[in-house]
Design an enzyme around this catalytic site. Structure first.
Site, PDB file in Angstrom:
ATOM      1  N   LYS A 177      31.315  39.070  41.359  1.00  0.00           N
ATOM      2  CA  LYS A 177      31.297  39.433  39.942  1.00  0.00           C
ATOM      3  C   LYS A 177      29.889  39.298  39.334  1.00  0.00           C
ATOM      4  CE  LYS A 177      35.684  40.398  39.293  1.00  0.00           C
ATOM      5  NZ  LYS A 177      36.298  40.235  40.602  1.00  0.00           N
TER       6      LYS A 177
HETATM    7  C1  LIG Z   1      40.436  44.244  37.537  1.00  0.00           C
HETATM    8  C2  LIG Z   1      40.655  42.851  38.057  1.00  0.00           C
HETATM    9  N1  LIG Z   1      41.681  42.135  37.585  1.00  0.00           N
HETATM   10  C3  LIG Z   1      41.918  40.871  37.998  1.00  0.00           C
HETATM   11  C4  LIG Z   1      41.138  40.269  38.961  1.00  0.00           C
HETATM   12  C5  LIG Z   1      41.513  38.916  39.433  1.00  0.00           C
HETATM   13  O1  LIG Z   1      40.500  37.978  39.380  1.00  0.00           O
HETATM   14  P1  LIG Z   1      40.500  36.717  40.390  1.00  0.00           P
HETATM   15  O2  LIG Z   1      40.241  37.250  41.753  1.00  0.00           O
HETATM   16  O3  LIG Z   1      39.404  35.864  39.864  1.00  0.00           O
HETATM   17  O4  LIG Z   1      41.830  36.067  40.269  1.00  0.00           O
HETATM   18  C6  LIG Z   1      40.043  40.983  39.488  1.00  0.00           C
HETATM   19  C7  LIG Z   1      39.152  40.360  40.465  1.00  0.00           C
HETATM   20  O5  LIG Z   1      38.981  40.689  41.571  1.00  0.00           O
HETATM   21  C8  LIG Z   1      39.812  42.319  39.046  1.00  0.00           C
HETATM   22  O6  LIG Z   1      38.814  43.042  39.557  1.00  0.00           O
END
Ligand SMILES: Cc1ncc(COP(=O)(O)O)c(C=O)c1O
Length: 360
Positions: A177
């Site tokens: 990210k």
């Molecule tokens: C669009 C979107 N939503 C939700 C997430 C979920 O984040 P995390 O992997 O930190 O739980 C991500 C991350 O990859 C994402 O790209």
């Protein structure tokens, strides 16, 4: 091999983490609130709650606006699976609506058509860092929870930063990210009531003024450590530089790939500003063969993103089939994420572009 992503980490991050290690307070310490305040201030949000992932942030955001059993939440099928999964965590149903072919975000007209008497909330996703049309969705007067996990640095046409409009908005800090804490996330929001609930639910339902012995509601362990928050604070200090570097790399890609058969990420339009996260192109055909060709040339790439409604779990659970959301399905079949990270050099971009154009 040119990797898909690579975090920017250095001496400031090292110093910040070591300081927490030496303090002995690895969790529930002062760095959490510091990180929350700094993050909220940057976005112009009233409140922020740091949690263990973007998924956890989405989950607590949906609970905060009251999504529960039997509800429907209108959302995009062109997203990472977590945005739909978190709706299911609460026994609600994702009501998918098709996307706009240019921005790849929820099409406001399709979203409007998907609203029923059971719709409890709308969950737009700022996909690939491009601001979703939240102002259009706000007209329905329904609660909105924003998936801003890919959109740190994005700005709406009216000048509000994505995550700063007052709706609960989830950000993720996984290593690819714009800002990373290894794993982690944060929910920004305008309501003090939401903040109080989220802070309690991330910590097993503990009320702020109670000792460890009493918990007045159901909660989870979604806490983020002080180590992670210290890392986040150090990353926040250099965020402007990292975002500018990503934008510069995107500019090199645009130049190197212009004029061909590829559909490139849409340009900023009407005052909306993308917070660059990934560089995803749509190839005209044979996407999976192109990935193989790129690998032979030392270039990582991946299909990004698959349509959520066509994943086997969603097909089996809800009976989704091809043809339901044609724009999303067409884009999902052709989209390809290329290597993209702040330290990427112009030479690496040229190498990727040359390999891609040859493969096509
Ligand atoms: C669009 C979107 N939503 C939700 C997430 C979920 O984040 P995390 O992997 O930190 O739980 C991500 C991350 O990859 C994402 O790209």
């Amino acid at each position: 091999m040119i990797p898909l992503a690579q975090p920017v980490l250095g001496e400031p991050e090292e110093r910040a983490v070591v300081e927490v290690l030496r303090s002995g307070q690895l969790s529930l310490g002062p760095r959490v609130a510091e990180f929350e305040r700094a993050f909220a201030a940057r976005l112009g949000a009233r409140h922020a709650s740091a949690v263990s992932s973007g998924t956890a942030a989405l989950h607590l955001g949906l609970r905060a606006v009251g999504v529960s059993e039997g509800d429907e939440v209108v959302t995009s099928p062109f997203s990472f699976v977590a945005s739909a999964n978190t709706i299911l965590y609460e026994g609600a149903r994702p009501a998918f609506a098709d996307i706009d072919p240019v921005t790849l975000n929820l099409d406001p007209d399709a979203a409007a058509a998907a609203i029923t008497g059971r719709t409890r909330a709308l969950l737009p996703v700022h996909i690939f860092g491009y601001p979703a049309d939240v102002p259009a969705l706000e007209r329905h007067g329904l609660p909105i929870v924003e998936d801003a996990c890919e959109a740190l640095g994005a700005v709406h046409a009216d000048g509000t930063r994505v995550g700063g409009r007052g709706h609960p908005a989830a950000f993720g800090f996984y290593a690819n990210k714009q800002l990373t804490t290894g794993e982690g996330g944060i929910l920004t929001m305008g309501s003090a009531e939401h903040k109080e609930r989220v802070d309690s639910e991330r910590n097993q339902g503990r009320a702020p003024d109670m000792g460890w012995l009493d918990h007045d509601r159901l909660g989870f362990n979604y806490r983020l450590t002080d180590l992670a928050c210290a890392l986040g604070l150090a990353q926040l200090e250099r965020l402007d530089g990292m975002l500018a570097d990503r934008a510069r790399v995107a500019g090199w890609y645009r130049e190197a790939l212009a004029g061909g058969e590829l559909q490139l990420p849409c340009e900023d339009a009407g005052g909306d500003v993308r917070g660059w996260f990934v560089f995803v192109v749509q190839v005209p055909r044979d996407r999976d063969r192109v990935i193989g060709r790129l690998r032979e040339r030392g270039v990582s790439s991946k299909p990004y993103l698959p349509a959520i409604h066509l994943m086997s779990f969603y097909r089996e659970r809800f009976g989704h089939r091809e043809g339901e959301f044609p724009v999303c399905e067409d884009v999902a079949a052709r989209s390809l994420a290329l290597p993209f990270f702040p330290a990427m050099t112009e030479g690496q971009v040229a190498q990727v572009a040359e390999a891609l154009l040859t493969a096509l």
